[in-house]
Design a protein around this motif. Structure first.
Motif, mmCIF file in Angstrom:
data_model
loop_
_atom_site.group_PDB
_atom_site.id
_atom_site.type_symbol
_atom_site.label_atom_id
_atom_site.label_comp_id
_atom_site.label_asym_id
_atom_site.label_seq_id
_atom_site.Cartn_x
_atom_site.Cartn_y
_atom_site.Cartn_z
ATOM 1 N N MET A 1 0.841 -1.190 0.000
ATOM 2 C CA MET A 1 0.000 0.000 0.000
ATOM 3 C C MET A 1 0.880 1.246 0.000
ATOM 4 O O MET A 1 1.829 1.340 0.786
ATOM 5 C CB MET A 1 -0.914 0.022 1.230
ATOM 6 C CG MET A 1 -1.870 1.203 1.275
ATOM 7 S SD MET A 1 -2.918 1.218 2.751
ATOM 8 C CE MET A 1 -3.872 -0.262 2.524
ATOM 9 N N ASP A 2 0.547 2.188 -0.893
ATOM 10 C CA ASP A 2 1.297 3.436 -0.952
ATOM 11 C C ASP A 2 0.871 4.378 0.171
ATOM 12 O O ASP A 2 -0.227 4.261 0.730
ATOM 13 C CB ASP A 2 1.092 4.114 -2.303
ATOM 14 C CG ASP A 2 1.770 3.354 -3.435
ATOM 15 O OD1 ASP A 2 2.947 3.010 -3.271
ATOM 16 O OD2 ASP A 2 1.113 3.095 -4.458
ATOM 17 N N THR A 3 1.746 5.327 0.459
ATOM 18 C CA THR A 3 1.493 6.261 1.538
ATOM 19 C C THR A 3 0.457 7.304 1.124
ATOM 20 O O THR A 3 0.537 7.872 0.039
ATOM 21 C CB THR A 3 2.806 6.967 1.942
ATOM 22 O OG1 THR A 3 3.760 5.973 2.319
ATOM 23 C CG2 THR A 3 2.585 7.926 3.089
ATOM 24 N N ILE A 4 -0.504 7.558 2.022
ATOM 25 C CA ILE A 4 -1.539 8.565 1.796
ATOM 26 C C ILE A 4 -1.559 9.508 2.994
ATOM 27 O O ILE A 4 -1.649 9.069 4.142
ATOM 28 C CB ILE A 4 -2.929 7.923 1.626
ATOM 29 C CG1 ILE A 4 -2.932 6.951 0.440
ATOM 30 C CG2 ILE A 4 -3.998 9.001 1.450
ATOM 31 C CD1 ILE A 4 -4.239 6.169 0.293
ATOM 32 N N VAL A 5 -1.472 10.799 2.719
ATOM 33 C CA VAL A 5 -1.548 11.824 3.763
ATOM 34 C C VAL A 5 -2.854 12.588 3.592
ATOM 35 O O VAL A 5 -3.270 12.897 2.470
ATOM 36 C CB VAL A 5 -0.346 12.779 3.693
ATOM 37 C CG1 VAL A 5 -0.633 14.106 4.407
ATOM 38 C CG2 VAL A 5 0.882 12.127 4.315
ATOM 39 N N GLY A 6 -3.517 12.872 4.707
ATOM 40 C CA GLY A 6 -4.727 13.690 4.697
ATOM 41 C C GLY A 6 -4.446 15.060 5.286
ATOM 42 O O GLY A 6 -3.592 15.208 6.170
ATOM 43 N N VAL A 7 -5.163 16.052 4.790
ATOM 44 C CA VAL A 7 -5.080 17.410 5.330
ATOM 45 C C VAL A 7 -6.508 17.850 5.645
ATOM 46 O O VAL A 7 -7.356 17.925 4.748
ATOM 47 C CB VAL A 7 -4.420 18.388 4.347
ATOM 48 C CG1 VAL A 7 -4.219 19.750 5.023
ATOM 49 C CG2 VAL A 7 -3.085 17.846 3.841
#
Length: 277
Positions: A1-7
């Motif tokens: 799984m690739d990295t996902i950042v939320g803002v």
């Protein structure tokens, strides 16, 4: 799984307070919720087994201050900067109309009498936080962008999902930090194109009426609810180049702007699945 950042978007100071004034604690609490919301959207509501989709939430709400008054008085008692945002924003709503004039405080009262309750509730968070962020020479703006940049730089995500005011912070952060590369930027309920409130004040400023996709963003997908009074206009292709795809969704006329509704609506699924293998 690739990295996902939320803002995150507006009205999230309470996470900081509830975590004992801890930024990391607030970010973890928000990540847990975003994972649940996204799980519902991806699976159609199958039982949640603590699936991890979001690597980290970039948290900045503590830098913008807290709205402590939960009543309509909060709008009437906002400072001049927030009231200016309120008037400029409210004039764009179909229910209010264009071409309004008058003294600021009298105008605020006039608009409050004509807005529905859900719009007033929204305004008490949106207007002070936008004013705090967008003010000329704002220290909060600089620090918010630095906070988001630090999380993206540390995680090097393939995907950034930015909700509400977070899409503005993310847009400016990615422009201000050309070392930050993102394969996919997803904006949800974004006010980036809102005239006389945000669009003209962006950094970098639009050129000849056009903003532009940040140079190190591979693809930009914008998703907005048709009734979202933060996403004015809901489509960003009318004022930004480089928006690869847009989707107009129908969430809930009473709950038109929350991250829960956006993440759980399924509109992100086809864009995220290549990164969730």
């Amino acid at each position: 799984m690739d990295t996902i950042v939320g803002v995150h978007g507006i009205g999230k100071y309470r996470y900081y307070r509830d975590a004992g004034n801890s930024v990391s604690g607030a970010a973890v609490a928000m990540r847990d919720k975003w994972d649940r919301y996204l799980h519902k959207g991806l699976t159609g509501g199958k039982p949640h087994a603590k699936e991890r989709y979001i690597t980290e939430i970039a948290y900045y709400a503590h830098l913008l201050g807290e709205s402590k008054d939960d009543s309509p008085r909060a709008v009437r008692s906002m400072n001049a900067g927030a009231q200016e945002v309120f008037v400029a924003w409210a004039k764009q709503l179909d229910s209010v109309g264009e071409g309004l004039t008058g003294a600021l405080h009298r105008m605020t009262g006039w608009l409050l009498d004509r807005l529905q309750g859900n719009a007033v509730d929204f305004a008490r968070f949106f207007c002070p936080e936008v004013a705090a962020y967008m003010a000329a020479g704002s220290e909060a703006r600089e620090k918010s962008r630095a906070a988001v940049a630090e999380v993206i730089r540390r995680n090097r995500p393939k995907v950034v999902i930015a909700h509400s005011l977070g899409s503005v912070v993310t847009y400016e952060t990615l422009w201000a930090n050309p070392d930050l590369e993102v394969d996919l930027l997803i904006t949800l309920g974004s006010p980036l194109g809102m005239r006389n409130v945000i669009f003209e004040r962006l950094m970098p400023a639009p050129v000849n009426g056009w903003g532009e996709r940040p140079r190190k963003v591979g693809r930009w997908v914008n998703i907005a609810d048709k009734d979202d009074i933060a996403a004015i206009p809901p489509g960003l292709r009318t004022c930004f180049t480089g928006v690869d795809q847009e989707a107009l969704v129908n969430l809930d006329w009473l709950d038109f702007h929350t991250a829960e509704k956006y993440l759980g609506c399924g509109a992100l699924n086809s864009h995220l699945k290549p990164y969730l293998g």
